[in-house]
Write a protein that holds these residues in place. Sequence first.
Motif, PDB file in Angstrom:
ATOM      1  N   GLU A   1       3.960  -1.066  -3.349  1.00 26.18           N
ATOM      2  CA  GLU A   1       2.602  -1.550  -3.218  1.00 26.18           C
ATOM      3  C   GLU A   1       2.422  -2.467  -2.028  1.00 26.18           C
ATOM      4  OE1 GLU A   1       0.410  -3.373  -6.459  1.00 26.18           O
ATOM      5  OE2 GLU A   1       1.111  -5.152  -5.582  1.00 26.18           O
ATOM      6  N   ARG A   2       3.157  -3.351  -1.423  1.00 27.10           N
ATOM      7  CA  ARG A   2       3.216  -4.211  -0.535  1.00 27.10           C
ATOM      8  C   ARG A   2       3.158  -3.326   0.807  1.00 27.10           C
ATOM      9  NH1 ARG A   2       3.668  -9.360   1.439  1.00 27.10           N
ATOM     10  NH2 ARG A   2       4.787  -9.417   3.300  1.00 27.10           N
ATOM     11  N   SER A   3       4.024  -2.320   0.946  1.00 31.20           N
ATOM     12  CA  SER A   3       3.900  -1.430   2.140  1.00 31.20           C
ATOM     13  C   SER A   3       2.533  -0.815   2.345  1.00 31.20           C
ATOM     14  CB  SER A   3       4.943  -0.329   2.179  1.00 31.20           C
ATOM     15  OG  SER A   3       4.926   0.593   3.220  1.00 31.20           O
ATOM     16  N   LEU A   4       1.999  -0.058   1.080  1.00 31.63           N
ATOM     17  CA  LEU A   4       0.626   0.592   1.364  1.00 31.63           C
ATOM     18  C   LEU A   4      -0.276  -0.631   1.499  1.00 31.63           C
ATOM     19  CD1 LEU A   4       0.440   2.857  -1.670  1.00 31.63           C
ATOM     20  CD2 LEU A   4       0.307   3.264   0.614  1.00 31.63           C
ATOM     21  N   ALA A   5      -0.310  -1.734   0.820  1.00 26.79           N
ATOM     22  CA  ALA A   5      -1.366  -2.707   0.838  1.00 26.79           C
ATOM     23  C   ALA A   5      -1.541  -3.364   2.480  1.00 26.79           C
ATOM     24  CB  ALA A   5      -1.099  -3.671   0.218  1.00 26.79           C
ATOM     25  N   ILE A   6      -0.276  -3.166   3.190  1.00 22.33           N
ATOM     26  CA  ILE A   6      -0.226  -3.770   4.352  1.00 22.33           C
ATOM     27  C   ILE A   6      -0.928  -2.773   5.424  1.00 22.33           C
ATOM     28  CG2 ILE A   6       1.402  -4.303   6.494  1.00 22.33           C
ATOM     29  CD1 ILE A   6       3.194  -5.857   4.444  1.00 22.33           C
ATOM     30  N   LYS A   7      -0.405  -1.571   5.142  1.00 25.85           N
ATOM     31  CA  LYS A   7      -0.900  -0.676   6.105  1.00 25.85           C
ATOM     32  C   LYS A   7      -2.431  -0.555   5.895  1.00 25.85           C
ATOM     33  CE  LYS A   7       3.179   2.538   5.872  1.00 25.85           C
ATOM     34  NZ  LYS A   7       3.923   3.851   5.337  1.00 25.85           N
ATOM     35  N   TYR A   8      -2.955  -0.375   4.648  1.00 24.15           N
ATOM     36  CA  TYR A   8      -4.305  -0.575   4.230  1.00 24.15           C
ATOM     37  C   TYR A   8      -4.972  -1.486   5.097  1.00 24.15           C
ATOM     38  CZ  TYR A   8      -8.834  -0.690   2.428  1.00 24.15           C
ATOM     39  OH  TYR A   8     -10.495  -0.888   2.186  1.00 24.15           O
ATOM     40  N   TYR A   9      -4.500  -2.901   5.024  1.00 20.90           N
ATOM     41  CA  TYR A   9      -4.789  -4.054   5.508  1.00 20.90           C
ATOM     42  C   TYR A   9      -5.198  -3.919   7.206  1.00 20.90           C
ATOM     43  CZ  TYR A   9      -5.390  -9.105   6.110  1.00 20.90           C
ATOM     44  OH  TYR A   9      -6.111 -10.465   6.594  1.00 20.90           O
ATOM     45  N   GLU A  10      -4.193  -3.532   7.512  1.00 20.35           N
ATOM     46  CA  GLU A  10      -4.345  -3.333   9.198  1.00 20.35           C
ATOM     47  C   GLU A  10      -5.006  -1.930   9.673  1.00 20.35           C
ATOM     48  OE1 GLU A  10      -2.941  -5.500  10.976  1.00 20.35           O
ATOM     49  OE2 GLU A  10      -1.504  -6.457   9.264  1.00 20.35           O
ATOM     50  N   THR A  11      -5.046  -0.889   8.680  1.00 20.42           N
ATOM     51  CA  THR A  11      -5.780   0.479   9.556  1.00 20.42           C
ATOM     52  C   THR A  11      -7.133   0.498   8.688  1.00 20.42           C
ATOM     53  OG1 THR A  11      -4.613   1.895   7.702  1.00 20.42           O
ATOM     54  CG2 THR A  11      -3.328   1.292   9.735  1.00 20.42           C
ATOM     55  N   LYS A  12      -7.307  -0.004   7.473  1.00 19.20           N
ATOM     56  CA  LYS A  12      -8.654   0.238   6.622  1.00 19.20           C
ATOM     57  C   LYS A  12      -8.610   1.901   6.234  1.00 19.20           C
ATOM     58  CE  LYS A  12      -9.555  -3.978   6.684  1.00 19.20           C
ATOM     59  NZ  LYS A  12      -9.298  -4.709   5.594  1.00 19.20           N
ATOM     60  N   ASP A  13      -7.274   2.477   6.165  1.00 23.69           N
ATOM     61  CA  ASP A  13      -7.322   3.911   6.081  1.00 23.69           C
ATOM     62  C   ASP A  13      -7.955   4.334   4.593  1.00 23.69           C
ATOM     63  OD1 ASP A  13      -6.661   6.564   5.180  1.00 23.69           O
ATOM     64  OD2 ASP A  13      -5.035   6.617   6.371  1.00 23.69           O
ATOM     65  N   ILE A  14      -8.821   4.959   4.231  1.00 26.06           N
ATOM     66  CA  ILE A  14      -9.291   5.095   2.876  1.00 26.06           C
ATOM     67  C   ILE A  14      -8.465   5.735   1.853  1.00 26.06           C
ATOM     68  CG2 ILE A  14     -10.515   7.357   3.245  1.00 26.06           C
ATOM     69  CD1 ILE A  14     -11.917   4.330   1.048  1.00 26.06           C
ATOM     70  N   GLU A  15      -7.598   6.596   2.253  1.00 22.28           N
ATOM     71  CA  GLU A  15      -6.695   7.329   1.554  1.00 22.28           C
ATOM     72  C   GLU A  15      -5.522   6.362   0.992  1.00 22.28           C
ATOM     73  OE1 GLU A  15      -6.761  10.487   0.511  1.00 22.28           O
ATOM     74  OE2 GLU A  15      -8.769  10.566   1.612  1.00 22.28           O
ATOM     75  N   LEU A  16      -5.331   5.362   1.908  1.00 15.41           N
ATOM     76  CA  LEU A  16      -4.407   4.320   1.415  1.00 15.41           C
ATOM     77  C   LEU A  16      -4.962   3.395   0.279  1.00 15.41           C
ATOM     78  CD1 LEU A  16      -2.776   3.164   4.747  1.00 15.41           C
ATOM     79  CD2 LEU A  16      -1.683   4.703   2.873  1.00 15.41           C
TER      80      LEU A  16
END
Length: 285
Positions: free
Chosen positions: A30-45
């Motif tokens: 969850e933390r890994s996905l959340a960080i990636k989304y927080y940085e990229t705003k990738d809707i799939e994440l």
Amino acid sequence: MELKKYSQFNDIAVYIKEVNSYPMLTQDEERSLAIKYYETKDIELAKKLVTANLRFVVKVAFEYIHYGLSLLDLIQEGNLGLMLAVKKFNPYKNYRLISYAIWWIRAYIQNFIMSNYSIVKLGTTQNQRKLFYSLPKVKKELALKGCDFEDAKVDVAKLLDVTPVELDEMELRLSARDFSLEYATNNNDNKHKLPIDVIQDYRTPEVELLEEEDELRHKQNVVQEALKQLNDKERYIIENRILKDEPLTLKEVGDKLGITRERVRQLESRALDKLKKNIAAQQLQ
């Protein structure tokens, strides 16, 4: 009418089965996905974070079923809260997503209830709003203790700080809209069974324990962040007068800080006000 109820029950069962098919994320995942989304705003994440937590929305929605509104509608509103929580979630604050999201899920569900329940259309006072949420819970607790609500009405009114008349009015309004999963279905396969008996229990002890632990950790982090906004004297007073298992007296704190008992009391009152405002501000971030 019974066919309509069964149709809703069947839809709920199908939905619960579907959300249970999405795997839960470990804390690291969850933390890994959340960080990636927080940085990229990738809707799939974002979708992955949302689907992994849909079962929690169902759990919360069940808590509000007694208001007589469609469970699927409650779940849908809770899902909107979850999606907003994912969008606003900051993974660098070191608590789980659901600990933060639970506030938004409840807020959306409660807003939906207040917007669609008949009492709101009639207009409400502050006491009516308080009763709207508190009375069903109190009645349930009395039932679990084997107490008769009618016999306890006077005590309940005092407990909720309302008049007996206000209590009677709210009970009447709520009873007109009560809904329960404990009605018999007409389906031959489930004859003599209640919907609550045949819906799979998706709330494993591990899930409930995880949610409780994360919510506690979140609250602790919120308090610690709020304490950082206080000055040294205020923080010392709160830590030793409010948070300590065996709190110091006003005199003991005054002796330590070199101030009077009355000054300690004034600083404590001011610090508590600042602490409440800081905590409230964090919940809105």
